[in-house]
Write a protein that holds these residues in place. Structure first.
Motif, PDB file in Angstrom:
ATOM      1  N   ALA A  36       0.818  -1.218   0.000  1.00 26.42           N
ATOM      2  CA  ALA A  36       0.000   0.000   0.000  1.00 26.42           C
ATOM      3  C   ALA A  36       0.851   1.267   0.000  1.00 26.42           C
ATOM      4  CB  ALA A  36      -0.932   0.006   1.210  1.00 26.42           C
ATOM      5  N   LEU A  37       1.957   1.238   0.734  1.00 28.00           N
ATOM      6  CA  LEU A  37       2.801   2.435   0.835  1.00 28.00           C
ATOM      7  C   LEU A  37       3.934   2.455  -0.184  1.00 28.00           C
ATOM      8  CD1 LEU A  37       3.054   2.762   4.721  1.00 28.00           C
ATOM      9  CD2 LEU A  37       1.489   3.936   3.154  1.00 28.00           C
ATOM     10  N   GLY A  38       4.135   1.362  -0.893  1.00 24.40           N
ATOM     11  CA  GLY A  38       5.210   1.297  -1.876  1.00 24.40           C
ATOM     12  C   GLY A  38       6.592   1.290  -1.230  1.00 24.40           C
ATOM     13  N   LEU A  39       6.700   0.639  -0.076  1.00 25.84           N
ATOM     14  CA  LEU A  39       7.962   0.596   0.669  1.00 25.84           C
ATOM     15  C   LEU A  39       8.437  -0.836   0.833  1.00 25.84           C
ATOM     16  CD1 LEU A  39       7.000   3.046   3.572  1.00 25.84           C
ATOM     17  CD2 LEU A  39       8.455   3.556   1.598  1.00 25.84           C
ATOM     18  N   ALA A  43      11.138  -1.006   5.954  1.00 26.69           N
ATOM     19  CA  ALA A  43      11.207   0.457   5.955  1.00 26.69           C
ATOM     20  C   ALA A  43      10.181   1.110   6.866  1.00 26.69           C
ATOM     21  CB  ALA A  43      11.046   0.985   4.530  1.00 26.69           C
ATOM     22  N   PHE A  44       9.482   0.317   7.678  1.00 27.21           N
ATOM     23  CA  PHE A  44       8.460   0.882   8.556  1.00 27.21           C
ATOM     24  C   PHE A  44       8.236  -0.045   9.743  1.00 27.21           C
ATOM     25  CE2 PHE A  44       6.410  -1.634   5.295  1.00 27.21           C
ATOM     26  CZ  PHE A  44       5.579  -2.459   6.017  1.00 27.21           C
ATOM     27  N   THR A  45       7.578   0.502  10.773  1.00 23.73           N
ATOM     28  CA  THR A  45       7.190  -0.308  11.928  1.00 23.73           C
ATOM     29  C   THR A  45       5.680  -0.184  12.112  1.00 23.73           C
ATOM     30  OG1 THR A  45       7.632   1.519  13.448  1.00 23.73           O
ATOM     31  CG2 THR A  45       9.402  -0.086  13.124  1.00 23.73           C
ATOM     32  N   ILE A  46       5.100  -1.257  12.617  1.00 28.55           N
ATOM     33  CA  ILE A  46       3.664  -1.303  12.877  1.00 28.55           C
ATOM     34  C   ILE A  46       3.449  -1.331  14.379  1.00 28.55           C
ATOM     35  CG2 ILE A  46       1.592  -2.739  12.683  1.00 28.55           C
ATOM     36  CD1 ILE A  46       2.633  -3.634   9.943  1.00 28.55           C
ATOM     37  N   SER A  47       2.488  -0.526  14.857  1.00 29.91           N
ATOM     38  CA  SER A  47       2.194  -0.490  16.288  1.00 29.91           C
ATOM     39  C   SER A  47       0.698  -0.255  16.503  1.00 29.91           C
ATOM     40  CB  SER A  47       2.999   0.614  16.976  1.00 29.91           C
ATOM     41  OG  SER A  47       2.625   1.876  16.457  1.00 29.91           O
ATOM     42  N   VAL A  60       1.357   3.102  11.541  1.00 22.93           N
ATOM     43  CA  VAL A  60       2.598   2.813  10.827  1.00 22.93           C
ATOM     44  C   VAL A  60       3.491   4.036  10.908  1.00 22.93           C
ATOM     45  CG1 VAL A  60       3.608   2.334   8.560  1.00 22.93           C
ATOM     46  CG2 VAL A  60       1.480   1.217   9.235  1.00 22.93           C
ATOM     47  N   ARG A  61       4.776   3.794  11.172  1.00 22.96           N
ATOM     48  CA  ARG A  61       5.774   4.863  11.147  1.00 22.96           C
ATOM     49  C   ARG A  61       6.903   4.420  10.232  1.00 22.96           C
ATOM     50  NH1 ARG A  61       6.815   9.504  13.856  1.00 22.96           N
ATOM     51  NH2 ARG A  61       8.977  10.184  13.872  1.00 22.96           N
ATOM     52  N   THR A  62       7.207   5.248   9.233  1.00 28.93           N
ATOM     53  CA  THR A  62       8.274   4.916   8.293  1.00 28.93           C
ATOM     54  C   THR A  62       9.612   5.372   8.852  1.00 28.93           C
ATOM     55  OG1 THR A  62       8.186   6.999   7.069  1.00 28.93           O
ATOM     56  CG2 THR A  62       6.680   5.245   6.359  1.00 28.93           C
ATOM     57  N   ARG A  63      10.692   4.848   8.272  1.00 35.05           N
ATOM     58  CA  ARG A  63      12.036   5.293   8.677  1.00 35.05           C
ATOM     59  C   ARG A  63      12.228   6.786   8.408  1.00 35.05           C
ATOM     60  NH1 ARG A  63      16.002   1.137   5.940  1.00 35.05           N
ATOM     61  NH2 ARG A  63      15.020  -0.771   6.683  1.00 35.05           N
ATOM     62  N   TYR A  68       1.255   6.995   9.525  1.00 38.55           N
ATOM     63  CA  TYR A  68       0.040   6.624   8.818  1.00 38.55           C
ATOM     64  C   TYR A  68      -0.900   5.874   9.754  1.00 38.55           C
ATOM     65  CZ  TYR A  68       2.602   7.514   4.477  1.00 38.55           C
ATOM     66  OH  TYR A  68       3.315   8.100   3.470  1.00 38.55           O
ATOM     67  N   ASN A  69      -2.190   6.014   9.497  1.00 34.78           N
ATOM     68  CA  ASN A  69      -3.213   5.162  10.110  1.00 34.78           C
ATOM     69  C   ASN A  69      -3.676   4.220   9.011  1.00 34.78           C
ATOM     70  OD1 ASN A  69      -3.341   6.366  12.700  1.00 34.78           O
ATOM     71  ND2 ASN A  69      -4.464   8.082  11.805  1.00 34.78           N
ATOM     72  N   CYS A  70      -3.693   2.912   9.316  1.00 34.12           N
ATOM     73  CA  CYS A  70      -4.044   1.923   8.300  1.00 34.12           C
ATOM     74  C   CYS A  70      -5.078   0.944   8.839  1.00 34.12           C
ATOM     75  CB  CYS A  70      -2.804   1.133   7.872  1.00 34.12           C
ATOM     76  SG  CYS A  70      -1.452   2.132   7.222  1.00 34.12           S
ATOM     77  N   PHE A  71      -5.722   0.237   7.910  1.00 34.88           N
ATOM     78  CA  PHE A  71      -6.605  -0.848   8.303  1.00 34.88           C
ATOM     79  C   PHE A  71      -6.683  -1.888   7.196  1.00 34.88           C
ATOM     80  CE2 PHE A  71      -9.557   1.913   6.078  1.00 34.88           C
ATOM     81  CZ  PHE A  71     -10.421   1.045   5.432  1.00 34.88           C
ATOM     82  N   VAL A  72      -6.975  -3.122   7.599  1.00 36.43           N
ATOM     83  CA  VAL A  72      -7.256  -4.221   6.680  1.00 36.43           C
ATOM     84  C   VAL A  72      -8.477  -4.960   7.198  1.00 36.43           C
ATOM     85  CG1 VAL A  72      -4.856  -4.558   5.949  1.00 36.43           C
ATOM     86  CG2 VAL A  72      -5.762  -5.876   7.862  1.00 36.43           C
ATOM     87  N   GLY A  73      -9.127  -5.678   6.322  1.00 42.94           N
ATOM     88  CA  GLY A  73     -10.230  -6.549   6.714  1.00 42.94           C
ATOM     89  C   GLY A  73      -9.756  -7.988   6.638  1.00 42.94           C
ATOM     90  N   GLY A  74     -10.242  -8.814   7.541  1.00 39.32           N
ATOM     91  CA  GLY A  74      -9.835 -10.207   7.527  1.00 39.32           C
ATOM     92  C   GLY A  74     -10.934 -11.126   7.989  1.00 39.32           C
ATOM     93  N   SER A  75     -11.010 -12.292   7.356  1.00 38.03           N
ATOM     94  CA  SER A  75     -12.013 -13.280   7.738  1.00 38.03           C
ATOM     95  C   SER A  75     -11.593 -14.660   7.241  1.00 38.03           C
ATOM     96  CB  SER A  75     -13.378 -12.915   7.163  1.00 38.03           C
ATOM     97  OG  SER A  75     -13.325 -12.934   5.757  1.00 38.03           O
ATOM     98  N   PHE A  76     -12.338 -15.665   7.672  1.00 39.10           N
ATOM     99  CA  PHE A  76     -12.181 -17.024   7.176  1.00 39.10           C
ATOM    100  C   PHE A  76     -13.415 -17.374   6.379  1.00 39.10           C
ATOM    101  CE2 PHE A  76      -9.412 -17.251  10.909  1.00 39.10           C
ATOM    102  CZ  PHE A  76      -8.305 -17.877  10.365  1.00 39.10           C
ATOM    103  N   SER A  77     -13.233 -18.177   5.339  1.00 38.64           N
ATOM    104  CA  SER A  77     -14.369 -18.658   4.563  1.00 38.64           C
ATOM    105  C   SER A  77     -14.119 -20.118   4.214  1.00 38.64           C
ATOM    106  CB  SER A  77     -14.543 -17.825   3.291  1.00 38.64           C
ATOM    107  OG  SER A  77     -13.462 -18.050   2.407  1.00 38.64           O
TER     108      SER A  77
END
Length: 101
Positions: A36-39, A43-47, A60-63, A68-77
């Motif tokens: 998503a960030l093209g890195l 090159a970044f840390t997630i917290s 997310v904080r880049t070097r 950035y504020n990010c989100f993803v969706g996740g599920s099982f099917s």
């Protein structure tokens, strides 16, 4: 007894189907965020990960010092685990629809 096992399996699958905490792995977060960030992945840390139903939100904080504020969706099917692409917005900027870029 087979019907009992089938019902138990369906209940467990239904319970886990909307649970991002199980579906979204740390590796998936790194992969989706890097894309998503093209890195590069290093090159970044997630917290500050927060799982809310089928959504995982995180910071997310880049070097380079960008936040950035990010989100993803996740599920099982039936076909397995599914994790969406990451949507990231630079802190301090208005969120934009990535489909309209």
């Amino acid at each position: 007894m087979k019907a009992t096992h089938l019902i138990a399996l369906l209940v467990m699958a239904g319970t886990a189907s909307g649970c991002a905490s199980l579906a979204v792995t740390d590796e998936a977060l790194v992969d989706r965020t890097a894309f998503a960030l093209g890195l590069d992945k290093g090159a970044f840390t997630i917290s500050s990960r927060v799982d809310e139903g089928t959504t995982t939100r995180y910071a997310v904080r880049t070097r380079a010092g960008q936040d950035y504020n990010c989100f993803v969706g996740g599920s099982f099917s039936v076909i397995g685990r599914s994790v969406s692409e990451a949507i990231c917005t630079k802190k301090g900027e208005v969120a934009r629809n990535p489909l309209l870029r």
